[in-house]
Design a protein around this motif. Structure first.
Motif, PDB file in Angstrom:
ATOM      1  N   PRO A  53      19.747  -2.976   9.438  1.00  0.00           N
ATOM      2  CA  PRO A  53      20.646  -2.441   8.404  1.00  0.00           C
ATOM      3  C   PRO A  53      19.957  -1.680   7.284  1.00  0.00           C
ATOM      4  CG  PRO A  53      20.263  -4.762   8.029  1.00  0.00           C
ATOM      5  CD  PRO A  53      19.535  -4.426   9.304  1.00  0.00           C
ATOM      6  N   TYR A  54      18.618  -1.592   7.290  1.00  0.00           N
ATOM      7  CA  TYR A  54      17.930  -1.080   6.106  1.00  0.00           C
ATOM      8  C   TYR A  54      17.173   0.220   6.341  1.00  0.00           C
ATOM      9  CZ  TYR A  54      18.976  -5.802   4.551  1.00  0.00           C
ATOM     10  OH  TYR A  54      19.620  -6.970   4.229  1.00  0.00           O
ATOM     11  N   PHE A  55      17.576   0.967   7.328  1.00  0.00           N
ATOM     12  CA  PHE A  55      16.937   2.263   7.559  1.00  0.00           C
ATOM     13  C   PHE A  55      17.412   3.273   6.518  1.00  0.00           C
ATOM     14  CE2 PHE A  55      17.332   6.526   9.522  1.00  0.00           C
ATOM     15  CZ  PHE A  55      15.984   6.809   9.596  1.00  0.00           C
ATOM     16  N   THR A  56      16.478   4.069   5.999  1.00  0.00           N
ATOM     17  CA  THR A  56      16.793   5.149   5.067  1.00  0.00           C
ATOM     18  C   THR A  56      16.248   6.457   5.634  1.00  0.00           C
ATOM     19  OG1 THR A  56      16.638   3.669   3.149  1.00  0.00           O
ATOM     20  CG2 THR A  56      16.497   6.024   2.725  1.00  0.00           C
ATOM     21  N   PRO A  57      17.089   7.481   5.827  1.00  0.00           N
ATOM     22  CA  PRO A  57      16.578   8.751   6.364  1.00  0.00           C
ATOM     23  C   PRO A  57      15.750   9.508   5.334  1.00  0.00           C
ATOM     24  CG  PRO A  57      18.891   8.939   5.803  1.00  0.00           C
ATOM     25  CD  PRO A  57      18.531   7.507   5.594  1.00  0.00           C
ATOM     26  N   ASP A  58      15.118  10.584   5.807  1.00  0.00           N
ATOM     27  CA  ASP A  58      14.341  11.485   4.946  1.00  0.00           C
ATOM     28  C   ASP A  58      13.174  10.781   4.265  1.00  0.00           C
ATOM     29  OD1 ASP A  58      15.978  13.729   5.498  1.00  0.00           O
ATOM     30  OD2 ASP A  58      17.454  12.972   4.072  1.00  0.00           O
ATOM     31  N   SER A  59      12.473   9.942   5.001  1.00  0.00           N
ATOM     32  CA  SER A  59      11.307   9.266   4.423  1.00  0.00           C
ATOM     33  C   SER A  59      10.215  10.293   4.132  1.00  0.00           C
ATOM     34  CB  SER A  59      10.792   8.200   5.391  1.00  0.00           C
ATOM     35  OG  SER A  59      10.182   8.795   6.521  1.00  0.00           O
ATOM     36  N   PRO A  60       9.321   9.980   3.176  1.00  0.00           N
ATOM     37  CA  PRO A  60       8.248  10.928   2.850  1.00  0.00           C
ATOM     38  C   PRO A  60       7.125  10.915   3.886  1.00  0.00           C
ATOM     39  CG  PRO A  60       8.042   8.953   1.523  1.00  0.00           C
ATOM     40  CD  PRO A  60       9.324   8.809   2.299  1.00  0.00           C
ATOM     41  N   LEU A  61       6.359  11.997   3.897  1.00  0.00           N
ATOM     42  CA  LEU A  61       5.133  12.039   4.693  1.00  0.00           C
ATOM     43  C   LEU A  61       4.103  11.191   3.953  1.00  0.00           C
ATOM     44  CD1 LEU A  61       3.589  13.328   7.100  1.00  0.00           C
ATOM     45  CD2 LEU A  61       2.934  15.164   5.536  1.00  0.00           C
ATOM     46  N   LYS A  62       3.837  10.014   4.474  1.00  0.00           N
ATOM     47  CA  LYS A  62       3.006   9.049   3.746  1.00  0.00           C
ATOM     48  C   LYS A  62       2.422   8.048   4.715  1.00  0.00           C
ATOM     49  CE  LYS A  62       5.062   5.824   1.231  1.00  0.00           C
ATOM     50  NZ  LYS A  62       5.835   5.167   0.148  1.00  0.00           N
ATOM     51  N   GLY A  63       1.114   7.819   4.614  1.00  0.00           N
ATOM     52  CA  GLY A  63       0.478   6.820   5.466  1.00  0.00           C
ATOM     53  C   GLY A  63      -0.097   5.656   4.683  1.00  0.00           C
ATOM     54  N   ASP A  64      -0.282   5.854   3.365  1.00  0.00           N
ATOM     55  CA  ASP A  64      -0.846   4.798   2.517  1.00  0.00           C
ATOM     56  C   ASP A  64       0.274   4.145   1.720  1.00  0.00           C
ATOM     57  OD1 ASP A  64      -2.203   3.128   0.844  1.00  0.00           O
ATOM     58  OD2 ASP A  64      -3.527   4.670   0.008  1.00  0.00           O
ATOM     59  N   PHE A  65       0.635   2.939   2.107  1.00  0.00           N
ATOM     60  CA  PHE A  65       1.704   2.206   1.443  1.00  0.00           C
ATOM     61  C   PHE A  65       1.140   1.199   0.432  1.00  0.00           C
ATOM     62  CE2 PHE A  65       5.069   2.303   5.156  1.00  0.00           C
ATOM     63  CZ  PHE A  65       4.963   3.693   5.197  1.00  0.00           C
ATOM     64  N   THR A  66      -0.182   1.147   0.279  1.00  0.00           N
ATOM     65  CA  THR A  66      -0.770   0.032  -0.472  1.00  0.00           C
ATOM     66  C   THR A  66      -0.384   0.061  -1.948  1.00  0.00           C
ATOM     67  OG1 THR A  66      -2.835   1.290  -0.761  1.00  0.00           O
ATOM     68  CG2 THR A  66      -2.716  -0.228   1.100  1.00  0.00           C
ATOM     69  N   GLY A  67       0.000   1.209  -2.465  1.00  0.00           N
ATOM     70  CA  GLY A  67       0.448   1.265  -3.850  1.00  0.00           C
ATOM     71  C   GLY A  67       1.908   0.892  -4.021  1.00  0.00           C
ATOM     72  N   ASP A  68       2.587   0.591  -2.932  1.00  0.00           N
ATOM     73  CA  ASP A  68       4.021   0.302  -2.987  1.00  0.00           C
ATOM     74  C   ASP A  68       4.326  -1.167  -3.196  1.00  0.00           C
ATOM     75  OD1 ASP A  68       4.331   2.945  -2.443  1.00  0.00           O
ATOM     76  OD2 ASP A  68       5.151   2.691  -0.433  1.00  0.00           O
ATOM     77  N   THR A  69       3.303  -1.988  -3.201  1.00  0.00           N
ATOM     78  CA  THR A  69       3.545  -3.425  -3.248  1.00  0.00           C
ATOM     79  C   THR A  69       2.450  -4.107  -4.050  1.00  0.00           C
ATOM     80  OG1 THR A  69       3.985  -5.372  -1.867  1.00  0.00           O
ATOM     81  CG2 THR A  69       2.288  -3.866  -1.091  1.00  0.00           C
TER      82      THR A  69
END
Ligand SMILES: [Fe+2]
Length: 196
Positions: A53-69
């Motif tokens: 249920p939690y898919f969001t379209p138009d995600s960014p071009l991004k490989g480094d998620f470490t700053g997100d958490t």
């Protein structure tokens, strides 16, 4: 979804991303990305699973998620995209989204959401965290993969060391990551086999 879109990413972005993949390939390899395809026993394409249920379209071009958490153990999610003949697929788009360490999704922004393109050797790579669990589910990543001219694969990836897998009816051993490392940094490898 219109025919010119791949889960919200327009084909013109796919083409641009294929070029970006080549640029990424020019970067020097680090030890934990020195992979080799090993798919001799893979006769079937990767199993699909629902997007949830939690898919969001138009995600960014991004490989480094470490700053997100919040700071903590890094998990390097990496591997290859291969075709059914075990040949690496260059320019495939790999989209990733998942819950944070507490089991929560960002449903208003793009934290822990992004996509990458495979390089000319078929490699993809993300740096992120291990997702938290939440009621009824094992820890999991959500992924969408598409070869440049192939159909869209939507699936999920799981952790073989997660006790939660025993109570999750959606859990599939065939979708387990191969985990390695420790001391604050693990790698999780999964090679996708897709139709070209
Ligand atoms: Fe989920």
């Amino acid at each position: 979804m219109r025919d010119d879109q791949v889960w919200g990413i327009h084909r013109r972005h796919l083409l641009a991303g294929a070029g970006a993949g080549l640029t990424l390939a020019a970067l020097p390899l680090r030890a934990d990305t020195a992979l080799t395809p090993a798919c001799g026993d893979r006769a079937a394409v990767t199993a699909s699973q629902g997007e949830g249920p939690y898919f969001t379209p138009d995600s960014p071009l991004k490989g480094d998620f470490t700053g997100d958490t919040a700071p903590g153990e890094v998990l390097v999610l990496q591997g290859f995209v291969l075709d059914a003949s075990c040949r690496p697929v260059a320019g495939a788009v790999v989209g990733l989204w998942h819950a944070d360490r507490r089991g929560r999704y960002d449903n208003s922004g793009f934290s822990l959401r992004g996509h990458q393109y495979t390089d000319e050797a078929g490699r993809y790579r993300f740096e992120t965290c291990t997702p938290g669990d939440y009621p009824g589910r094992a820890r999991h990543y959500h992924v969408k993969v598409r070869a440049p001219k192939g159909p869209l694969l939507t699936t999920q990836l799981y952790f073989p060391d997660d006790p939660g897998r025993l109570r999750d009816f959606g859990y599939k051993p065939a979708l387990e990551l191969a985990l390695d490392g420790g001391n604050g940094r693990r790698t999780g490898r999964f090679d996708f086999v897709v139709r070209g």
